[in-house]
Design a protein around this motif. Structure first.
Motif, short mmCIF file in Angstrom:
data_model
loop_
_atom_site.label_atom_id
_atom_site.label_comp_id
_atom_site.label_asym_id
_atom_site.label_seq_id
_atom_site.Cartn_x
_atom_site.Cartn_y
_atom_site.Cartn_z
N THR A 111 0.79 -1.23 0.00
CA THR A 111 0.00 0.00 0.00
C THR A 111 0.83 1.29 0.00
O THR A 111 0.28 2.36 -0.25
N PRO A 114 0.70 3.23 -3.53
CA PRO A 114 -0.62 3.78 -3.83
C PRO A 114 -1.06 4.88 -2.85
O PRO A 114 -1.69 5.85 -3.25
N LYS A 115 -0.67 4.72 -1.58
CA LYS A 115 -1.04 5.76 -0.61
C LYS A 115 -0.32 7.06 -0.92
O LYS A 115 -0.90 8.14 -0.88
N LYS A 118 -1.22 7.95 -5.06
CA LYS A 118 -2.60 8.08 -5.51
C LYS A 118 -3.51 8.60 -4.40
O LYS A 118 -4.72 8.68 -4.59
N LEU A 120 -4.57 7.28 -1.58
CA LEU A 120 -5.59 6.38 -1.03
C LEU A 120 -5.72 6.60 0.47
O LEU A 120 -4.74 6.84 1.16
N SER A 121 -6.95 6.51 0.96
CA SER A 121 -7.16 6.57 2.41
C SER A 121 -6.72 5.24 3.01
O SER A 121 -6.52 4.26 2.28
N GLU A 124 -9.20 2.51 2.00
CA GLU A 124 -9.02 2.07 0.61
C GLU A 124 -7.75 1.25 0.45
O GLU A 124 -7.73 0.25 -0.27
N ALA A 125 -6.70 1.70 1.15
CA ALA A 125 -5.42 1.00 1.05
C ALA A 125 -5.53 -0.42 1.63
O ALA A 125 -5.02 -1.37 1.05
N LEU A 128 -7.29 -2.56 -0.81
CA LEU A 128 -6.38 -2.86 -1.92
C LEU A 128 -5.38 -3.94 -1.54
O LEU A 128 -5.14 -4.89 -2.29
#
Lengths: 256, 210
Positions: A111, A114-115, A118, A120-121, A124-125, A128
């Motif tokens: 994560t 992406p964190k 992108k 991500l909260s 969301e992470a 994912l």
């Protein structure tokens, strides 16, 4: 541009380390969804070619294009950084030695990018991480550190980490070469699964059987050139070039 | 003999204060020095290398003398304590530069590659991937640097900062007991160093998770 570049297109790739020329005018194109294997003995330039695709080993000549954008553009340092970070987000890479971040759990390995990139909260992470680790069969080890995992497990987490950025293209640089023989299959299975999902992949490998069963096309490289390329059914069964025959014969002997 | 204890305690406090300030300044200089030595700009790398080799190539005592006695000649007016902190801090920073740089470059290059491949910038890679790993490698060798700088604070006695060594020397005159005076100073140094060492060991354990 007169001709439309393919999804991945390498034009006249040339790479020298000092006086040593490791890539000599290589051109290659890969269509979306295609799986291309690169085989050859060590020192043939196959890893260098793969690493040129995301500019990890920048070419000294030639061009690399991905989805209509040139990867190895000449820009000012600041602009290049911005450009290349953008490009690399679209290209997943899996290394021979996994290169997992040892201070992060499997979840955090997956994560982190992406964190950061992108936004991500945490929720969301986490979702994912669960999805991606489940896909590679590592969900039950989500909070393990790399030091607590076997080689095959580490490599599966590394694949999940790359996939978490939702890349358009995956590069595998001898992903199973550092693994104990009994751990190779679990990684190969994950790669097969990606193949079934039509992920575009370029795979540098020493495993002829795997290349034969997964790849749409195989390239044989030797001394910085592509000696021969074709569908595995032809390249492995009826190679036209003596050097390819020689390489395959040696490899077969070594395997027996 | 007992009469001197309060003066020694006060002096020990000065040594502690001197050590803490020196360590802080050293860490700042060391971080900047390491950043310069690892910079992509040749000029910064050059300045970093000059800083390290000049400081490590000359005695700390000479550096203190230049700063304290030579400073006024070129318009730098510092009291002894300030000169001591700045001189020793800049000195410690050169050693810490090499410690920090060493811990950063010892991280496998595959870590940087994996991070950059995901799309992280150089700075994000440094902050999220490299530094957290090299921090673990830094704690003990920085502890060695700090141990050395605590002992190096004795040098500022030579520019008349009233710390432990200076105090020991001063009371030899009135007590005629050099053995006891220096022994007392030595014991107090050792307590300071022991406590600091335990602190470093604790910090080291704390950063080594898994």
């Amino acid at each position: 541009m007169t001709d439309q570049p393919n999804f991945v297109e390498i034009r006249h790739a040339q790479k020298s380390f000092g006086t040593l020329e490791v890539l000599k005018d290589i051109s290659l194109s890969v269509e979306r969804g295609q799986i291309v294997g690169i085989i050859g003995s060590s020192g043939s330039g196959k890893s260098t070619l793969l690493r040129a695709i995301n500019d990890l080993d920048p070419l000294t000549g030639g061009e690399v294009w991905l989805d209509g954008v040139q990867v190895n553009q000449t820009l000012s340092h600041r602009q290049y950084e911005k450009h290349i970070n953008q490009m690399r987000q679209q290209v997943g890479m899996v290394f021979q030695h996994f290169n997992l971040f040892p201070h992060m759990t499997a979840r955090e390995n997956v994560t982190m990018a992406p964190k950061m990139l992108k936004g991500l909260s945490q929720g969301e992470a986490d979702k994912l991480a669960q999805e991606q680790l489940d896909k590679v069969g590592m969900l039950e080890r989500i909070d393990y550190y790399p030091s607590q995992l076997s080689g095959g497990q580490k490599q599966r987490v590394a694949i999940a980490r790359a996939l978490a950025m939702q890349p358009k293209l995956m590069l595998f640089d001898e992903a199973t070469s550092a693994l104990d023989p009994e751990l190779v299959d679990e990684v190969n299975q994950v790669m097969r699964k990606l193949a079934e999902e039509h992920m575009t992949m370029i795979i540098v490998t020493h495993e002829m059987d795997f290349a034969a069963s997964v790849c749409d096309r195989v390239l044989f490289m030797d001394q910085g050139v592509v000696v021969e390329e074709g569908p595995p059914s032809i390249l492995f069964k009826n190679p036209t070039q003596p050097r390819t025959r020689e390489f395959l014969r040696k490899h077969l002997e070594a395997a027996m | 003999m007992q009469k001197v204890y309060p003066f020694f305690l006060e002096a020990a406090w000065t040594t502690v204060l001197l050590s803490v300030l020196t360590a802080v300044l050293g860490l700042i200089c060391g971080t900047l020095g390491a950043a310069a030595r690892l910079s992509r700009f040749a000029l910064l790398r050059f300045f970093g290398a000059v800083y390290v080799s000049v400081i490590r190539g000359t005695p700390a005592l000479i550096q203190l003398f230049i700063l304290y006695f030579g400073g006024p000649q070129i318009g730098i007016q510092l009291d002894a304590f300030e000169a001591g902190v700045i001189g020793l801090g800049v000195n410690a920073g050169a050693y810490m530069t090499e410690t920090i740089r060493g811990a950063i470059i010892s991280i496998d290059k595959g870590q940087r590659e994996a991070s950059r491949t995901l799309g992280l910038s150089q700075w994000q890679t440094m902050y999220k991937v490299i530094l957290p790993q090299s921090a673990r490698l830094m704690v003990r060798p920085l502890g060695v640097n700090i141990n050395a700088l605590i002992k190096a604070t004795a040098l500022v006695a030579a520019i008349s900062v009233v710390e432990l060594t200076y105090t020991a020397q001063r009371y030899i005159g009135s007590t005629y007991k050099p053995f006891e005076m220096f022994l007392l100073a030595g014991v107090l140094y050792m307590i300071i160093i022991y406590v600091t060492g335990r602190g470093i060991a604790w910090l080291d354990r704390k950063v080594q998770i898994t």
